[in-house]
Design a protein around this motif. Structure first.
Motif, PDB file in Angstrom:
ATOM      1  N   LEU B  94       0.759  -1.246   0.119  1.00 32.14           N
ATOM      2  CA  LEU B  94      -0.130  -0.079   0.134  1.00 32.14           C
ATOM      3  C   LEU B  94       0.903   0.888  -0.089  1.00 32.14           C
ATOM      4  O   LEU B  94       2.222   0.867   1.002  1.00 32.14           O
ATOM      5  CB  LEU B  94      -0.776  -0.063   1.757  1.00 32.14           C
ATOM      6  CG  LEU B  94      -1.205  -1.057   1.826  1.00 32.14           C
ATOM      7  CD1 LEU B  94      -1.631  -1.262   3.355  1.00 32.14           C
ATOM      8  CD2 LEU B  94      -2.772  -1.258   0.328  1.00 32.14           C
ATOM      9  N   SER B  95       0.345   2.034  -1.028  1.00 31.98           N
ATOM     10  CA  SER B  95       1.234   4.141  -0.676  1.00 31.98           C
ATOM     11  C   SER B  95       0.408   4.681  -1.041  1.00 31.98           C
ATOM     12  O   SER B  95      -0.347   4.451  -1.508  1.00 31.98           O
ATOM     13  CB  SER B  95       2.327   3.158  -1.164  1.00 31.98           C
ATOM     14  OG  SER B  95       2.392   3.560  -2.650  1.00 31.98           O
ATOM     15  N   LYS B  96       0.306   5.820  -0.338  1.00 32.29           N
ATOM     16  CA  LYS B  96      -0.207   7.305  -0.776  1.00 32.29           C
ATOM     17  C   LYS B  96       1.248   8.383  -0.476  1.00 32.29           C
ATOM     18  O   LYS B  96       1.320   8.084   0.702  1.00 32.29           O
ATOM     19  CB  LYS B  96      -1.502   7.637   0.254  1.00 32.29           C
ATOM     20  CG  LYS B  96      -1.662   7.550   0.993  1.00 32.29           C
ATOM     21  CD  LYS B  96      -2.696   8.230   2.095  1.00 32.29           C
ATOM     22  CE  LYS B  96      -3.904   7.089   1.884  1.00 32.29           C
ATOM     23  NZ  LYS B  96      -4.740   7.461   1.736  1.00 32.29           N
ATOM     24  N   VAL B 107       6.609  18.382   6.742  1.00 36.10           N
ATOM     25  CA  VAL B 107       7.163  18.469   5.347  1.00 36.10           C
ATOM     26  C   VAL B 107       5.802  17.822   4.356  1.00 36.10           C
ATOM     27  O   VAL B 107       5.302  16.624   4.649  1.00 36.10           O
ATOM     28  CB  VAL B 107       7.980  16.716   6.306  1.00 36.10           C
ATOM     29  CG1 VAL B 107       8.804  16.396   4.759  1.00 36.10           C
ATOM     30  CG2 VAL B 107       9.313  17.276   7.088  1.00 36.10           C
ATOM     31  N   GLU B 108       6.122  18.092   3.658  1.00 36.27           N
ATOM     32  CA  GLU B 108       5.088  17.637   2.635  1.00 36.27           C
ATOM     33  C   GLU B 108       5.452  16.748   1.477  1.00 36.27           C
ATOM     34  O   GLU B 108       6.940  16.266   1.560  1.00 36.27           O
ATOM     35  CB  GLU B 108       5.427  18.894   1.298  1.00 36.27           C
ATOM     36  CG  GLU B 108       4.885  20.400   1.791  1.00 36.27           C
ATOM     37  CD  GLU B 108       3.087  20.141   1.707  1.00 36.27           C
ATOM     38  OE1 GLU B 108       2.213  19.440   2.221  1.00 36.27           O
ATOM     39  OE2 GLU B 108       2.709  21.077   2.401  1.00 36.27           O
ATOM     40  N   ASP B 109       4.945  15.680   0.778  1.00 37.85           N
ATOM     41  CA  ASP B 109       5.503  14.558   0.180  1.00 37.85           C
ATOM     42  C   ASP B 109       6.454  13.914   0.300  1.00 37.85           C
ATOM     43  O   ASP B 109       7.189  13.287  -0.265  1.00 37.85           O
ATOM     44  CB  ASP B 109       6.315  15.560  -1.069  1.00 37.85           C
ATOM     45  CG  ASP B 109       5.283  16.371  -2.018  1.00 37.85           C
ATOM     46  OD1 ASP B 109       4.200  15.997  -1.657  1.00 37.85           O
ATOM     47  OD2 ASP B 109       6.260  17.675  -2.561  1.00 37.85           O
ATOM     48  N   VAL B 110       5.269  13.207   1.460  1.00 34.49           N
ATOM     49  CA  VAL B 110       6.681  11.900   1.794  1.00 34.49           C
ATOM     50  C   VAL B 110       5.187  10.681   1.456  1.00 34.49           C
ATOM     51  O   VAL B 110       4.376  10.882   0.997  1.00 34.49           O
ATOM     52  CB  VAL B 110       6.166  12.039   3.637  1.00 34.49           C
ATOM     53  CG1 VAL B 110       7.002  10.371   4.451  1.00 34.49           C
ATOM     54  CG2 VAL B 110       6.736  12.950   3.793  1.00 34.49           C
ATOM     55  N   THR B 111       6.057   9.885   0.938  1.00 35.64           N
ATOM     56  CA  THR B 111       5.060   8.685   0.244  1.00 35.64           C
ATOM     57  C   THR B 111       4.872   8.027   1.910  1.00 35.64           C
ATOM     58  O   THR B 111       5.955   7.192   2.607  1.00 35.64           O
ATOM     59  CB  THR B 111       6.180   7.321   0.195  1.00 35.64           C
ATOM     60  OG1 THR B 111       6.601   8.441  -1.340  1.00 35.64           O
ATOM     61  CG2 THR B 111       5.967   6.338  -0.793  1.00 35.64           C
ATOM     62  N   MET B 193       9.970   5.125  -4.349  1.00 32.54           N
ATOM     63  CA  MET B 193      10.182   5.948  -3.792  1.00 32.54           C
ATOM     64  C   MET B 193       9.757   7.349  -4.801  1.00 32.54           C
ATOM     65  O   MET B 193      10.498   8.276  -5.094  1.00 32.54           O
ATOM     66  CB  MET B 193      12.095   5.735  -3.496  1.00 32.54           C
ATOM     67  CG  MET B 193      12.437   4.864  -2.621  1.00 32.54           C
ATOM     68  SD  MET B 193      13.674   5.641  -2.108  1.00 32.54           S
ATOM     69  CE  MET B 193      14.527   6.178  -3.422  1.00 32.54           C
ATOM     70  N   MET B 194       8.689   7.427  -4.424  1.00 31.64           N
ATOM     71  CA  MET B 194       7.953   8.954  -5.351  1.00 31.64           C
ATOM     72  C   MET B 194       8.289   9.619  -4.459  1.00 31.64           C
ATOM     73  O   MET B 194       8.337  10.372  -5.307  1.00 31.64           O
ATOM     74  CB  MET B 194       6.613   8.010  -5.554  1.00 31.64           C
ATOM     75  CG  MET B 194       6.176   6.960  -6.759  1.00 31.64           C
ATOM     76  SD  MET B 194       4.544   6.416  -7.319  1.00 31.64           S
ATOM     77  CE  MET B 194       4.130   6.431  -5.277  1.00 31.64           C
ATOM     78  N   GLY B 195       7.961  10.106  -3.084  1.00 30.13           N
ATOM     79  CA  GLY B 195       7.466  11.497  -2.082  1.00 30.13           C
ATOM     80  C   GLY B 195       8.966  11.755  -2.562  1.00 30.13           C
ATOM     81  O   GLY B 195       9.398  11.611  -2.200  1.00 30.13           O
ATOM     82  N   GLU B 196       8.816  12.897  -2.900  1.00 33.44           N
ATOM     83  CA  GLU B 196      10.253  13.840  -2.692  1.00 33.44           C
ATOM     84  C   GLU B 196      10.903  13.899  -1.469  1.00 33.44           C
ATOM     85  O   GLU B 196      12.023  13.939  -1.549  1.00 33.44           O
ATOM     86  CB  GLU B 196      10.526  15.545  -3.508  1.00 33.44           C
ATOM     87  CG  GLU B 196       9.473  15.426  -4.647  1.00 33.44           C
ATOM     88  CD  GLU B 196       9.285  16.708  -4.535  1.00 33.44           C
ATOM     89  OE1 GLU B 196       9.339  17.595  -4.631  1.00 33.44           O
ATOM     90  OE2 GLU B 196       8.633  16.574  -6.366  1.00 33.44           O
ATOM     91  N   ILE B 201       7.527   3.342   5.966  1.00 33.04           N
ATOM     92  CA  ILE B 201       6.782   1.888   6.762  1.00 33.04           C
ATOM     93  C   ILE B 201       6.102   1.609   7.864  1.00 33.04           C
ATOM     94  O   ILE B 201       6.826   2.257   8.795  1.00 33.04           O
ATOM     95  CB  ILE B 201       7.939   0.556   5.882  1.00 33.04           C
ATOM     96  CG1 ILE B 201       8.194   1.648   4.879  1.00 33.04           C
ATOM     97  CG2 ILE B 201       6.477  -0.174   6.258  1.00 33.04           C
ATOM     98  CD1 ILE B 201       9.064   0.397   4.548  1.00 33.04           C
ATOM     99  N   ILE B 202       5.227   1.888   7.713  1.00 34.75           N
ATOM    100  CA  ILE B 202       3.737   1.958   9.093  1.00 34.75           C
ATOM    101  C   ILE B 202       3.200   0.117   8.917  1.00 34.75           C
ATOM    102  O   ILE B 202       3.026  -0.150   7.689  1.00 34.75           O
ATOM    103  CB  ILE B 202       2.527   1.703   9.271  1.00 34.75           C
ATOM    104  CG1 ILE B 202       2.101   2.582   8.056  1.00 34.75           C
ATOM    105  CG2 ILE B 202       3.190   4.066   9.033  1.00 34.75           C
ATOM    106  CD1 ILE B 202       1.066   3.533   8.240  1.00 34.75           C
ATOM    107  N   PRO B 203       2.925   0.139   9.856  1.00 31.85           N
ATOM    108  CA  PRO B 203       1.998  -1.959   9.447  1.00 31.85           C
ATOM    109  C   PRO B 203       0.903  -1.415   8.621  1.00 31.85           C
ATOM    110  O   PRO B 203       0.363  -0.631   8.676  1.00 31.85           O
ATOM    111  CB  PRO B 203       2.119  -1.812  10.923  1.00 31.85           C
ATOM    112  CG  PRO B 203       2.623  -1.393  11.828  1.00 31.85           C
ATOM    113  CD  PRO B 203       3.115   0.223  11.405  1.00 31.85           C
ATOM    114  N   HIS B 204       0.499  -2.720   7.184  1.00 34.63           N
ATOM    115  CA  HIS B 204      -0.551  -2.752   6.575  1.00 34.63           C
ATOM    116  C   HIS B 204      -1.863  -2.726   7.202  1.00 34.63           C
ATOM    117  O   HIS B 204      -2.774  -2.179   7.214  1.00 34.63           O
ATOM    118  CB  HIS B 204      -0.450  -3.640   5.487  1.00 34.63           C
ATOM    119  CG  HIS B 204      -0.596  -5.207   5.624  1.00 34.63           C
ATOM    120  ND1 HIS B 204      -0.213  -5.560   7.229  1.00 34.63           N
ATOM    121  CD2 HIS B 204      -1.897  -5.794   6.826  1.00 34.63           C
ATOM    122  CE1 HIS B 204      -0.650  -6.990   6.917  1.00 34.63           C
ATOM    123  NE2 HIS B 204      -2.186  -6.963   6.994  1.00 34.63           N
ATOM    124  N   ALA B 205      -2.078  -3.374   8.341  1.00 26.34           N
ATOM    125  CA  ALA B 205      -2.891  -3.205   9.691  1.00 26.34           C
ATOM    126  C   ALA B 205      -3.672  -1.804   9.582  1.00 26.34           C
ATOM    127  O   ALA B 205      -4.739  -1.513   9.857  1.00 26.34           O
ATOM    128  CB  ALA B 205      -2.885  -3.980  10.323  1.00 26.34           C
TER     129      ALA B 205
END
Lengths: 230, 396
Positions: B94-96, B107-111, B193-196, B201-205
């Motif tokens: 998952l990512s956003k 901090v802007e734009d963090v994946t 690594m899209m975020g500038e 990473i956090i747990p998916h749950a």
């Protein structure tokens, strides 16, 4: 054995001229003793070049028998003819025919390469031959660094290299001036005195007279001696 | 005799330096092209293979777009997958991109990525310091995260981030670990690594709860036995068909290894095609050699006649001329190999791939040039050996 040193019997050579056979040599009979210095005198077109090619085993006759050094050589194949030329014939050409990029020593070595002699022996033998013709100091000269007379002497050294049965010279003085031509003839006399057999083909009667025996060829037929009007 | 032929050939080639060089230019270019193409293609293939392999073997990727009624895989589906016989573990990917806040500093734009503990068990060297996500974190939906060095630099200049807290979507997360920088600077890790300003990473749950994600659309499944991927695929297909009510195109299973073999085949095809094209240069080069040898035979007619008069057998003449064309083309081949390697090194550098010396390419280049020398030297050598010594001598 001596009688079979050199004998041509009834040699004929004809060329196919498109619609008919044109005879160039007609029933040539020629016997040469070991140690003879023979000249074959004839004008151009007389068939003397063809005769020379057959004597030199560069060509084979249409018919007839040719015995050289006790062996029939008139019906050999290309490989065998190569060996005969290498062992039995020492060619001396009008235009010397030296390899321009090789020095005198390498030029003299050339027939020894084809005789399969190892290199150190070849060098030794070639140097010896050059010494014999008086060019001991010109061994590493290339043909273009030598005079015409010297070039012809390199060619003679090359002809002597394999210790052939006969020396076969085709107009050996044709490309030389009077004086150097005479020097080359002197060398021929020396070689004859050493017991070499020499056959010289020429159209020049004065040169032909250097030989101990002369035959004349005209229109493909051979005759002993020279008529006064020749 | 061979030694003599060799010596004579060398001396003849050297006495016509310019002409010899121009003659072998075609061979040089042909062999150079072959060497460079094969070497670069092999290096590139090795590079891409390594990148694919760095993504991991023994793993399948499921892309599940789902059905209009059911978007992606539910938590129940994930549990079912985990229960399969051949499954070692799984991790959603998952990512956003979002902003994070640390002590009032935005901090802007963090994946933000949501991965499972299984991911860290497999990729244990993805952590530089601290601890990975543990099974308990997934179970408890703990608000923990691991951050990468870019984010650490952007949010915590100089301060050790481990043990600090960070606000994600307005919620407090404690930082438990620092991610390692990816070893290879490859396309795939760049894509991840899209975020500038870095990623975390956090747990998916936790991710699913915090962001209200109901269905996982992208999932990595790790096999127990990497050599038995087809059984795993079958098991997954059975499960997923049922989960998505046998609807077409609701999911796809991607096997990296099968992609890899497809790519290998394509690279091979490409190499063969390019080598085929380069061989045309070699063919033209061969014709050049043949042409020069024919000219040489004509020029040296009287020399050939003389050699024959002095006792050279037709075979000796043939060997000499054949030797000359073989030496010429091998010389061209050798220069071509050397230049080809130089070009390969330069091209590898430009394309930023690792140069891999290819002995196969060298062997191919040398044997091609040898073959060209023999094939295109044969006819001229034959012609020379068949010359009549009388005609040859007369041509003076």
């Amino acid at each position: 054995m001596n009688s079979l040193f050199f004998r041509m019997t009834d040699i004929c050579k004809s060329y196919w001229m498109g619609d008919e056979w044109s005879p160039v040599l007609k029933n040539i009979d020629l016997t040469i003793q070991e140690g003879e210095f023979l000249s074959v005198l004839g004008p151009s077109g007389s068939g003397k070049s063809t005769l020379m090619n057959i004597i030199g085993c560069l060509d084979t006759p249409t018919s007839g028998e040719y015995i050289l050094h006790g062996r029939r050589v008139d019906d050999l194949d290309a490989d065998e003819l190569s060996q005969i030329r290498n062992k039995e014939i020492g060619f001396i050409f009008q235009s010397f025919q030296l390899l321009p990029r090789q020095d005198a020593l390498s030029n003299v070595e050339l027939p020894l390469i084809y005789a399969g002699m190892p290199q150190h022996k070849r060098r030794e033998r070639a140097a010896e031959m050059l010494e014999r013709v008086g060019l001991a100091d010109k061994m590493y000269h290339r043909p273009n660094q030598l005079s015409g007379g010297q070039q012809q002497r390199v060619a003679i050294a090359r002809a002597l290299a394999t210790n052939p049965t006969i020396l076969l010279a085709d107009e050996p003085t044709g490309a030389l001036d009077q004086k150097t031509g005479r020097q080359v003839m002197e060398l021929f006399h020396e070689l004859h005195d050493e017991g070499r057999t020499i056959i010289m083909i020429t159209h020049d009667r004065a040169i032909a007279q250097n030989a101990s025996r002369m035959v004349r060829i005209l229109d493909g037929e051979i005759s002993e001696g020279v008529a006064d009007d020749a | 005799m061979l030694k003599e032929s060799f010596r004579m050939s060398i001396s003849n080639i050297l006495s016509n330096k310019m002409r010899s060089f121009l003659t072998i230019l075609g061979i040089i270019i042909g062999v150079m092209a072959i060497i460079a193409l094969i070497t670069v293609m092999e290096s590139a293939t090795g590079e891409v293979t390594a990148q694919f392999e760095s993504l991991g073997t023994g793993k399948l990727t499921i892309q599940a777009s789902g059905t209009p009624l059911k978007r992606g895989l539910s938590e129940k589906d994930l549990n079912d997958i985990a229960a399969l016989e051949n499954v070692e573990g799984y991790s959603p990917t998952l990512s956003k991109t979002l902003h994070v806040v640390h002590q009032g500093h935005v901090v802007e734009d963090v994946t933000i990525k949501g991965y499972s503990h299984d991911y860290f068990r497999r990729e244990s060297d993805s952590i530089a310091r601290g601890r990975p996500i543990l099974p308990a974190d997934s179970e408890n939906r703990s608000r923990v995260c691991l951050i990468d060095s870019d984010l650490a630099a952007a949010a915590f200049s100089g301060v050790d981030p481990i043990g600090q807290e960070i606000l994600i979507n307005g919620m407090r997360f404690s930082i438990v670990g620092l991610l390692a920088d990816p070893e290879v600077d490859d396309v795939f890790s760049q894509m991840q690594m899209m975020g500038e300003n870095g990623s975390l990473i956090i747990p998916h749950a936790t991710y699913m709860r915090v962001f209200g994600v109901k269905g996982v659309t992208s999932l990595e499944v790790y096999a127990k036995d990497p050599d038995n991927m087809s059984t795993l695929t079958e098991e997954l297909e059975t499960l997923l068909d049922a989960a998505f009510n046998y609807k077409d195109d609701s999911y796809s299973i991607i096997n990296m290894e099968s992609l890899l073999s497809v790519m290998d085949t394509m690279m091979d095809l490409m190499t063969n095609l390019l080598v085929g094209i380069a061989s045309i240069a070699l063919l033209v080069g061969g014709i050049g050699i043949m042409n020069m040898m024919l000219v040489s035979v004509t020029e040296r007619t009287s020399e050939i006649g003389l050699r024959k008069a002095l006792g050279a057998r037709p075979r000796s003449i043939q060997v000499q001329f054949l030797m000359e064309s073989v030496i010429l083309s091998l010389l061209g081949g050798a220069i071509g190999v050397a230049l080809g390697e130089v070009v390969s090194v330069i091209l590898s550098d430009v394309m930023s791939i690792a140069f891999v010396f290819s002995p196969g390419a060298v062997a191919l280049g040398v044997s091609f040039s040898l073959a060209v020398g023999v094939i295109f030297g044969w006819a001229p050598a034959r012609k020379a050996s068949n010359l009549n010594p009388i005609d040859a001598l007369r041509s003076m």
